[in-house]
Every structure is written in structure tokens, then in C-alpha cells.
Design an enzyme around this catalytic site. Structure first.
Site, PDB file in Angstrom:
ATOM      1  N   THR A   1       0.866  -1.186   0.000  1.00 22.88           N
ATOM      2  CA  THR A   1       0.000   0.000   0.000  1.00 22.88           C
ATOM      3  C   THR A   1       0.895   1.226   0.000  1.00 22.88           C
ATOM      4  O   THR A   1       1.866   1.278   0.753  1.00 22.88           O
ATOM      5  CB  THR A   1      -0.849   0.032   1.290  1.00 22.88           C
ATOM      6  OG1 THR A   1      -1.768  -1.041   1.259  1.00 22.88           O
ATOM      7  CG2 THR A   1      -1.603   1.353   1.432  1.00 22.88           C
TER       8      THR A   1
ATOM      9  N   ARG B   1     -15.046  -5.739   0.961  1.00 23.78           N
ATOM     10  CA  ARG B   1     -14.360  -5.183   2.151  1.00 23.78           C
ATOM     11  C   ARG B   1     -13.623  -3.889   1.774  1.00 23.78           C
ATOM     12  O   ARG B   1     -12.948  -3.817   0.755  1.00 23.78           O
ATOM     13  CB  ARG B   1     -13.373  -6.210   2.710  1.00 23.78           C
ATOM     14  CG  ARG B   1     -12.572  -5.714   3.925  1.00 23.78           C
ATOM     15  CD  ARG B   1     -11.250  -5.084   3.539  1.00 23.78           C
ATOM     16  NE  ARG B   1     -10.400  -4.790   4.680  1.00 23.78           N
ATOM     17  CZ  ARG B   1      -9.257  -4.108   4.626  1.00 23.78           C
ATOM     18  NH1 ARG B   1      -8.823  -3.665   3.468  1.00 23.78           N
ATOM     19  NH2 ARG B   1      -8.549  -3.883   5.695  1.00 23.78           N
ATOM     20  N   VAL B   2     -13.765  -2.878   2.600  1.00 23.29           N
ATOM     21  CA  VAL B   2     -13.058  -1.622   2.385  1.00 23.29           C
ATOM     22  C   VAL B   2     -12.227  -1.343   3.628  1.00 23.29           C
ATOM     23  O   VAL B   2     -12.711  -1.496   4.750  1.00 23.29           O
ATOM     24  CB  VAL B   2     -14.061  -0.469   2.124  1.00 23.29           C
ATOM     25  CG1 VAL B   2     -13.337   0.870   2.047  1.00 23.29           C
ATOM     26  CG2 VAL B   2     -14.833  -0.735   0.837  1.00 23.29           C
ATOM     27  N   GLY B   3     -10.971  -0.936   3.426  1.00 23.43           N
ATOM     28  CA  GLY B   3     -10.093  -0.636   4.561  1.00 23.43           C
ATOM     29  C   GLY B   3     -10.053   0.857   4.872  1.00 23.43           C
ATOM     30  O   GLY B   3     -10.929   1.619   4.471  1.00 23.43           O
ATOM     31  N   ASP B   4      -9.021   1.266   5.568  1.00 23.17           N
ATOM     32  CA  ASP B   4      -8.886   2.666   5.989  1.00 23.17           C
ATOM     33  C   ASP B   4      -8.444   3.592   4.849  1.00 23.17           C
ATOM     34  O   ASP B   4      -8.753   4.784   4.874  1.00 23.17           O
ATOM     35  CB  ASP B   4      -7.825   2.764   7.099  1.00 23.17           C
ATOM     36  CG  ASP B   4      -6.462   2.287   6.595  1.00 23.17           C
ATOM     37  OD1 ASP B   4      -6.398   1.163   6.051  1.00 23.17           O
ATOM     38  OD2 ASP B   4      -5.474   3.039   6.723  1.00 23.17           O
TER      39      ASP B   4
ATOM     40  N   THR C   1      -1.087   3.271   7.172  1.00 19.82           N
ATOM     41  CA  THR C   1      -0.993   2.032   6.399  1.00 19.82           C
ATOM     42  C   THR C   1      -0.862   0.885   7.390  1.00 19.82           C
ATOM     43  O   THR C   1      -0.443   1.082   8.522  1.00 19.82           O
ATOM     44  CB  THR C   1       0.192   2.052   5.407  1.00 19.82           C
ATOM     45  OG1 THR C   1       0.258   0.782   4.738  1.00 19.82           O
ATOM     46  CG2 THR C   1       1.507   2.311   6.083  1.00 19.82           C
TER      47      THR C   1
ATOM     48  N   GLY D   1      -6.110  -2.030   8.316  1.00 20.33           N
ATOM     49  CA  GLY D   1      -7.084  -0.974   8.082  1.00 20.33           C
ATOM     50  C   GLY D   1      -8.228  -0.913   9.065  1.00 20.33           C
ATOM     51  O   GLY D   1      -8.699   0.181   9.409  1.00 20.33           O
TER      52      GLY D   1
END
Ligand code: ASP
Length: 290
Positions: free
Chosen positions: A151, A178-181, A201, A204
């Protein structure tokens, strides 16, 4: 003159060199961050960003990206974007060409194509091979994937004008959707010309629950240096989210004067720094007492 930061040794190197070239060509900090993230997304050897990254559990690459300007708190983001590159450009277009902050999934893709990007298959022979290996032995490869960090989160400033941006394919073999930060303003990035910029990073879910980037920028607003602000956020996470010690959770920050810092809950973290278009330098950070 400009200061630019980029996360992780291997992907950050690709990003910081492309960003530096844009600075040297007279581009803005925003253009530099976009160029850096675009170069990293395009590199098929980086497995957690853009082309050739490790897919979700259905075998599909889903990309998250975001950008924020500290001057007017403008922001744009995309999440779970499939089959178009560069995701960071789509995030920028959301900021510049719509009245919204985020577009998701298939509708983000539709927007990207409407705006001129062409649909493409982002899987490479290597990412297909690794996915098939994971299907045969989900546990072991998932563990391996957790040690991969490609990332890229970037921060930049020029004369006190702050920009933050991030791009990722998120966790390998994640649940579809799924969605992270990384695409979440306040979690993965934050920029405010009153105080500075911060990014994150690593894991998340934990970083999002802590609103890690917003928290770090607010700490700078209380007078902490970027390094002190990152350490305060990591200490808060270790106290309130003990699970955050199990995998790296990293925060990085950039002050309005070009001072910078980073901190991690676990492992060693490498941060690339490019000042005034000079040769990029890498700095290493470890957990305090670790
Ligand atoms: N923060 C990213 C995510 O959770 C992954 C990473 O930065 O390594 O999607």
C-alpha cells in the site's frame, strides 16, 4: 519548496521517484502524489496496489484510493473499484468533477469509464498463480499475505499547503466488498492547512476505528511535532485497541514546515522522504521499546 513522503521500502521507492520527477518538471504537489501513486499502481511487481495485486477471495482485484487537499478540505475517494487504473486518478476526479467525496464499486468504475479510462484486466499470470495456490491452501498463503506491504500512502507540502493521498488493493483474499482505511478521509488520510497532514498504512480495520489520520492531525494542532503526534496515536491504539499490536498499524505525519515523523505498533516501517526535489532518503521506524 516541496517535501514528499511515501510508505514502505519497495513500493515507496517507485512512488517517490515518480513524484520527484514531477516536482522537478514543475508539477504541483497534488500532481506529484498522483504521479507517484499511478507509477506504483502500474507496477505489476507490487502485490498490494493496482495491476498484478493479490485479489479478494473471489479472485477479483478491488482497489481503494483517496486524496485530500488541506487548503479547503476538499477530498475524493473510490473504494472496491474493479478493472480500471489508476484508482488515484479516479479519486481525484471524484474530488474535482463531482459534488461528492466517494464513489463505490461498479458505479465508481462506470464513472471512471465515462471520464475516459478504459476497462482492463488487472490480474497477471503471477497474481492468478498465487490466487490458485491460496485456493488450495488458504491459511498459509493468507498468513504470508499479511506480511506483504505494498500500500502506498503519500503526504506532500509546498509552502504550508498540505496534500494527502493513498492507494491500495487492501488485504489479500479479503471478503469481496471489504473496504479498509485507505480511502476513508480521517482514517487513511487527512490534510488540513491549519495543522499539517497525516496518513496510515497497515491493518485498516484498526486504523479506521482509531480515526488514525484525523487524530494525528488534531494532535499536531495541539502543538505536538509530527513525530510526537504519530507516537501519541500509536500509544492510543495500543491502549484502546490491543489487537492493533498483532499486525503493523503505521501512522505518518508531515508538518507545515516540512518536518515529518512516523510510528508503528509492530515491526519495522520504512518511510521515503524527498525534500526540494533532492535525492530520496529512506528512514526506518520501530515500535517504541521494540
Ligand atoms: N491499510 C490497508 C488496508 O487495510 C492495507 C495496508 O496498508 O497494508 O486495506
Amino acid at each position: 519548496m516541496a517535501t514528499i513522503l511515501a510508505t514502505w521500502e519497495e513500493p515507496g521507492k517507485v512512488a517517490i521517484h515518480a513524484a520527484r520527477q514531477t516536482v522537478l518538471n514543475g508539477g504541483s504537489v497534488l500532481d506529484s502524489l498522483e504521479a507517484g501513486l499511478t507509477a506504483a499502481e502500474d507496477d505489476p511487481n507490487l502485490v498490494a496496489i493496482g495491476r498484478g495485486s493479490l485479489p479478494n477471495s473471489d479472485g477479483e482485484i478491488e482497489l481503494d484510493a483517496s486524496v485530500m487537499l488541506g487548503s479547503g478540505l476538499e477530498a475524493g475517494a473510490v473504494c472496491a473499484l474493479r478493472g480500471v487504473l489508476p484508482a488515484i486518478r479516479v479519486a481525484r476526479w471524484v474530488m474535482e468533477r463531482t459534488e461528492h467525496v466517494m464513489l463505490t464499486g461498479d458505479q465508481a468504475r462506470r464513472f471512471a469509464i465515462e471520464q475516459g479510462l478504459r476497462p482492463q484486466n488487472l490480474m497477471t499470470a503471477e497474481s492468478i498463480r498465487r490466487y490458485e495456490e491460496w485456493l488450495r491452501s488458504p491459511e498459509s498463503v493468507a498468513e504470508y499475505a499479511h506480511s506483504v506491504h505494498d500500500t502506498v500512502t503519500m503526504l506532500g507540502e509546498d509552502g504550508g499547503r498540505m496534500v494527502a493521498a493513498s492507494s491500495t488493493s487492501g488485504w489479500a483474499y479479503k471478503k469481496p466488498g471489504r473496504v479498509g482505511d485507505s480511502p476513508i478521509v480521517g482514517a487513511g488520510i487527512y490534510a488540513d492547512d491549519e495543522h499539517g497532514a497525516a496518513g496510515a498504512t497497515g491493518w485498516g480495520e484498526q486504523l479506521w476505528r482509531a480515526c488514525a489520520s484525523f487524530r494525528t492531525v488534531q494532535a499536531m494542532g495541539r502543538g505536538l511535532s509530527p513525530q510526537e503526534a504519530c507516537e501519541e496515536t500509536v500509544a492510543y491504539m495500543q491502549r484502546r485497541l490491543p489487537g492493533s499490536r498483532e499486525l503493523p498499524c503505521v501512522v505518518l505525519a508531515l508538518g507545515k514546515d516540512g518536518s515529518f515523523g512516523a510510528a508503528t505498533t509492530k515491526g519495522e516501517f520504512h518511510l521515503w522522504v524527498c525534500r526540494d526535489g533532492g535525492g530520496p532518503q529512506v528512514h526506518a521506524y520501530r515500535p517504541k521499546g521494540g
